[in-house]
Design a protein around this motif. Structure first.
Motif, mmCIF file in Angstrom:
data_model
loop_
_atom_site.group_PDB
_atom_site.id
_atom_site.type_symbol
_atom_site.label_atom_id
_atom_site.label_comp_id
_atom_site.label_asym_id
_atom_site.label_seq_id
_atom_site.Cartn_x
_atom_site.Cartn_y
_atom_site.Cartn_z
ATOM 1 N N TYR A 154 0.944 -1.144 -0.030
ATOM 2 C CA TYR A 154 -0.040 -0.141 0.024
ATOM 3 C C TYR A 154 0.579 1.370 0.004
ATOM 4 C CZ TYR A 154 -4.521 -2.378 0.542
ATOM 5 O OH TYR A 154 -5.460 -3.286 0.218
ATOM 6 N N THR A 155 2.100 1.183 0.692
ATOM 7 C CA THR A 155 2.979 2.411 0.473
ATOM 8 C C THR A 155 3.441 2.672 -0.909
ATOM 9 O OG1 THR A 155 3.745 1.923 2.883
ATOM 10 C CG2 THR A 155 5.299 3.198 1.345
ATOM 11 N N GLY A 156 3.726 1.366 -1.570
ATOM 12 C CA GLY A 156 4.295 1.699 -3.078
ATOM 13 C C GLY A 156 3.307 2.135 -3.842
ATOM 14 N N LEU A 157 1.905 1.674 -3.566
ATOM 15 C CA LEU A 157 0.869 1.879 -4.482
ATOM 16 C C LEU A 157 0.484 3.375 -4.247
ATOM 17 C CD1 LEU A 157 -1.226 1.018 -6.589
ATOM 18 C CD2 LEU A 157 -2.640 0.515 -4.683
ATOM 19 N N ALA A 158 0.252 3.835 -3.061
ATOM 20 C CA ALA A 158 0.044 5.262 -2.825
ATOM 21 C C ALA A 158 1.209 6.133 -3.476
ATOM 22 C CB ALA A 158 0.143 5.626 -1.354
ATOM 23 N N CYS A 159 2.476 5.882 -3.277
ATOM 24 C CA CYS A 159 3.589 6.596 -3.921
ATOM 25 C C CYS A 159 3.561 6.650 -5.346
ATOM 26 C CB CYS A 159 4.909 6.129 -3.530
ATOM 27 S SG CYS A 159 5.128 6.496 -1.774
ATOM 28 N N LEU A 160 3.425 5.354 -6.108
ATOM 29 C CA LEU A 160 3.203 5.249 -7.574
ATOM 30 C C LEU A 160 2.134 6.112 -8.240
ATOM 31 C CD1 LEU A 160 4.091 3.908 -10.248
ATOM 32 C CD2 LEU A 160 2.409 2.103 -9.629
ATOM 33 N N MET A 161 0.819 6.130 -7.450
ATOM 34 C CA MET A 161 -0.457 6.742 -7.824
ATOM 35 C C MET A 161 -0.231 8.270 -7.754
ATOM 36 S SD MET A 161 -1.862 4.480 -9.618
ATOM 37 C CE MET A 161 -2.094 2.669 -9.797
ATOM 38 N N ALA A 162 0.360 8.560 -7.100
ATOM 39 C CA ALA A 162 0.646 10.160 -6.541
ATOM 40 C C ALA A 162 1.822 10.619 -7.546
ATOM 41 C CB ALA A 162 0.924 10.108 -5.020
ATOM 42 N N LEU A 163 2.456 10.086 -8.332
ATOM 43 C CA LEU A 163 3.555 10.525 -9.447
ATOM 44 C C LEU A 163 2.774 11.723 -10.229
ATOM 45 C CD1 LEU A 163 5.304 7.350 -10.823
ATOM 46 C CD2 LEU A 163 6.119 9.121 -9.156
ATOM 47 N N PRO A 164 3.387 12.641 -10.550
ATOM 48 C CA PRO A 164 2.966 13.872 -11.299
ATOM 49 C C PRO A 164 2.311 13.595 -12.615
ATOM 50 C CG PRO A 164 5.074 14.517 -10.327
ATOM 51 C CD PRO A 164 4.837 13.007 -10.170
ATOM 52 N N LEU A 165 2.746 12.765 -13.425
ATOM 53 C CA LEU A 165 2.056 12.293 -14.664
ATOM 54 C C LEU A 165 0.717 11.811 -14.424
ATOM 55 C CD1 LEU A 165 2.246 12.108 -17.516
ATOM 56 C CD2 LEU A 165 3.509 9.847 -17.206
ATOM 57 N N LEU A 166 0.598 11.008 -13.530
ATOM 58 C CA LEU A 166 -0.604 10.107 -13.215
ATOM 59 C C LEU A 166 -1.524 11.207 -12.701
ATOM 60 C CD1 LEU A 166 0.737 6.595 -12.040
ATOM 61 C CD2 LEU A 166 -0.068 7.190 -14.235
ATOM 62 N N ARG A 167 -1.144 11.978 -11.817
ATOM 63 C CA ARG A 167 -2.128 12.983 -11.195
ATOM 64 C C ARG A 167 -2.617 14.110 -12.363
ATOM 65 N NH1 ARG A 167 -0.578 15.834 -6.095
ATOM 66 N NH2 ARG A 167 -2.902 15.959 -5.710
ATOM 67 N N ARG A 168 -1.805 14.328 -13.312
ATOM 68 C CA ARG A 168 -2.212 15.204 -14.389
ATOM 69 C C ARG A 168 -3.284 14.723 -15.069
ATOM 70 N NH1 ARG A 168 3.216 16.581 -14.500
ATOM 71 N NH2 ARG A 168 3.662 15.345 -16.496
ATOM 72 N N ARG A 169 -2.836 13.224 -15.498
ATOM 73 C CA ARG A 169 -4.055 12.529 -16.179
ATOM 74 C C ARG A 169 -5.314 12.509 -15.307
ATOM 75 N NH1 ARG A 169 -2.113 9.617 -21.197
ATOM 76 N NH2 ARG A 169 0.131 10.306 -20.994
ATOM 77 N N TYR A 170 -5.202 12.498 -14.023
ATOM 78 C CA TYR A 170 -6.550 12.287 -13.355
ATOM 79 C C TYR A 170 -7.233 13.573 -13.452
ATOM 80 C CZ TYR A 170 -9.244 12.543 -9.162
ATOM 81 O OH TYR A 170 -10.257 12.654 -8.275
ATOM 82 N N TYR A 171 -6.658 14.697 -13.194
ATOM 83 C CA TYR A 171 -6.841 16.098 -13.188
ATOM 84 C C TYR A 171 -7.856 16.054 -14.537
ATOM 85 C CZ TYR A 171 -3.824 17.383 -9.346
ATOM 86 O OH TYR A 171 -3.269 17.212 -8.323
ATOM 87 N N ALA A 172 -7.422 15.675 -15.612
ATOM 88 C CA ALA A 172 -7.875 15.861 -16.829
ATOM 89 C C ALA A 172 -8.945 15.097 -17.063
ATOM 90 C CB ALA A 172 -6.909 15.697 -17.998
ATOM 91 N N ALA A 173 -9.521 14.138 -16.323
ATOM 92 C CA ALA A 173 -10.658 13.289 -16.425
ATOM 93 C C ALA A 173 -11.338 12.648 -15.035
ATOM 94 C CB ALA A 173 -10.257 11.934 -16.958
ATOM 95 N N LYS A 174 -10.964 13.570 -14.136
ATOM 96 C CA LYS A 174 -11.660 13.449 -12.872
ATOM 97 C C LYS A 174 -12.957 12.919 -12.629
ATOM 98 C CE LYS A 174 -12.683 15.653 -8.186
ATOM 99 N NZ LYS A 174 -14.074 15.310 -8.208
ATOM 100 N N LEU A 175 -13.928 13.516 -13.392
ATOM 101 C CA LEU A 175 -15.174 13.137 -13.328
ATOM 102 C C LEU A 175 -15.539 11.417 -13.390
ATOM 103 C CD1 LEU A 175 -18.407 13.382 -13.067
ATOM 104 C CD2 LEU A 175 -18.383 14.000 -15.344
ATOM 105 N N TRP A 176 -14.767 11.211 -14.611
ATOM 106 C CA TRP A 176 -15.169 9.669 -15.179
ATOM 107 C C TRP A 176 -14.233 8.596 -14.411
ATOM 108 C CZ3 TRP A 176 -19.230 9.156 -17.816
ATOM 109 C CH2 TRP A 176 -19.693 10.157 -18.528
ATOM 110 N N ILE A 177 -12.850 9.305 -13.867
ATOM 111 C CA ILE A 177 -12.297 8.236 -13.035
ATOM 112 C C ILE A 177 -12.973 8.170 -11.826
ATOM 113 C CG2 ILE A 177 -10.078 7.978 -11.846
ATOM 114 C CD1 ILE A 177 -8.574 9.407 -14.371
ATOM 115 N N ASP A 178 -13.430 9.127 -11.198
ATOM 116 C CA ASP A 178 -14.076 8.940 -9.835
ATOM 117 C C ASP A 178 -15.288 7.982 -9.951
ATOM 118 O OD1 ASP A 178 -12.294 10.521 -8.796
ATOM 119 O OD2 ASP A 178 -13.506 12.125 -7.942
#
Length: 203
Positions: A161-185
């Protein structure tokens, strides 16, 4: 000590394969890391890890024996756990159109306690741990062996869970999330809701 290093290694590899399958905890900590970053997602992930590992401890202490003697206790836990997952999914779905929260202010139920409760809401890992423990380790083991097994499970869960939280918080992945927040959520909410319903409906 009866438990061997080889048995613990087999336990780790079996647990590692199982933990990679998408479940409520994996989906929830990923969504939390996307939306609020590593600093806020890590305590949530640690709560999820502890919650998952406690099912190992409960199995070592004989919880699954109770399930076999009184099957209705498992059914009650499944229904309550499934209802909690559906509630989490509903909150996530309803909040999907909302703007991103301020990571410094918003908790959104994703702190350490929230993670702990989420992974304790699904009793199925107790049956998984019970089956794995019975297949790998001797039937009669002492307190020191049980402590070693639980410490191993906790270490694996925490590392994942530590590794997963750190991986999914990477800037590239977070930028992708910002662009499609509604559908990802909403996809995350649908998956968690489906898992909750399957927990309630499947026997």
């Amino acid at each position: 000590m009866i438990v061997t290093v080889e048995q613990l290694a087999l336990f780790v590899s079996t647990l590692a394969v199982a933990i990679l399958s998408p479940g409520p905890g994996v989906i929830a900590v990923s969504q939390s890391a996307f939306s609020m970053g590593r600093r806020r997602a890590l305590p949530y992930g640690w709560g999820l890890a502890l919650g998952a590992s406690l099912w190992c401890l409960f199995s070592l202490l004989g919880l699954t024996v109770l399930f076999r003697i009184l099957p209705w206790t498992f059914v009650v836990l499944k229904v309550l756990g499934g209802a909690y997952l559906v509630w989490i999914a509903w909150k996530m779905w309803r909040g999907a159109p909302d703007p991103l929260p301020d990571p410094a202010e918003s908790r959104r139920g994703t702190g350490f306690l929230g993670g702990l409760i989420l992974n304790l809401s699904n009793p199925k890992p107790a049956l998984f741990y019970s089956a794995v423990l019975l297949s790998i380790f001797p039937a009669q083991i002492g307190a020191s062996d049980k402590a070693a097994i639980y410490a191993t499970a906790l270490t694996v869960e925490m590392s994942f869970y530590t590794g997963l939280a750190c991986l999914m918080a990477l800037p590239l992945l977070r930028r992708r999330y910002y662009a499609a927040k509604l559908w990802i959520d909403r996809v995350a909410a649908a998956l968690i809701g489906a898992l909750g319903l399957s927990l309630i409906l499947r026997h």
